[in-house]
Every structure is written in C-alpha cells, then in structure tokens.
Design a protein around this motif. Structure first.
Motif: not given
Length: 88
Positions: A48-63, A71-72
């Motif tokens: 995801t894009d956070r304030k112009g920086q690429s940040v990883s998001i981990f998502v578990m099933p059930g989310s 892109g955010q």
C-alpha cells in the motif's frame, strides 16, 4: 465488492479464506494496487502507499480490506470491522 461506510463510502472486501485469493487480487487491482502474494496459511501480502512510501500489509483470512484511495489500503479483523463500520 461491497461498500463500507465510515464517514464516507469506501470500497471494501472481506477476505474470508484462501479460496478468495483471486477475488482479493481483483479488488486490489481494481482499486489501483498490485496483486498480493500468498503464504500456504492463506495469509496475503500486498503493498500500500502511505505518504508516498510503499508499505507491506499482511492480511489473515477473516479480515476486511478497505480501499482508502487509489493504491492505498488498510485491513482490520472482522470483529473490529463490525464494531466500526456498516455496509451500505
């Protein structure tokens, strides 16, 4: 795709299980992001894009994954989502 409503309506997606991997990727791309990669446990990883920086998001099933802007994204467990948002 469903629409969730905090203060303004936002696209959101409920990632129930690993069976939803293709649908999650479709949602991410539709909202201007890139496809996720998946671990054998079903956990999804995407950027995801956070304030112009690429940040990883981990998502578990059930989310729930919400599209904040092109892109955010953000994600929360179902329990938190049910307390804070309503589907419209």
């Amino acid at each position: 795709m469903l629409i969730c409503k905090p203060k303004q309506a936002q696209p959101c997606f409920f990632y129930r299980s690993s069976a939803d991997q293709q649908a999650l990727n479709t949602f991410l791309v539709h909202c201007g992001g890139s496809q996720a990669t998946f671990e054998p446990t079903g956990k999804a990883l995407f950027i995801t894009d956070r304030k112009g920086q690429s940040v990883s998001i981990f998502v578990m099933p059930g989310s729930w994954v919400r599209c904040l802007d092109k892109g955010q994204f953000t994600a929360v467990p179902d329990r938190v989502f049910q307390q804070q948002f309503e589907l419209v």
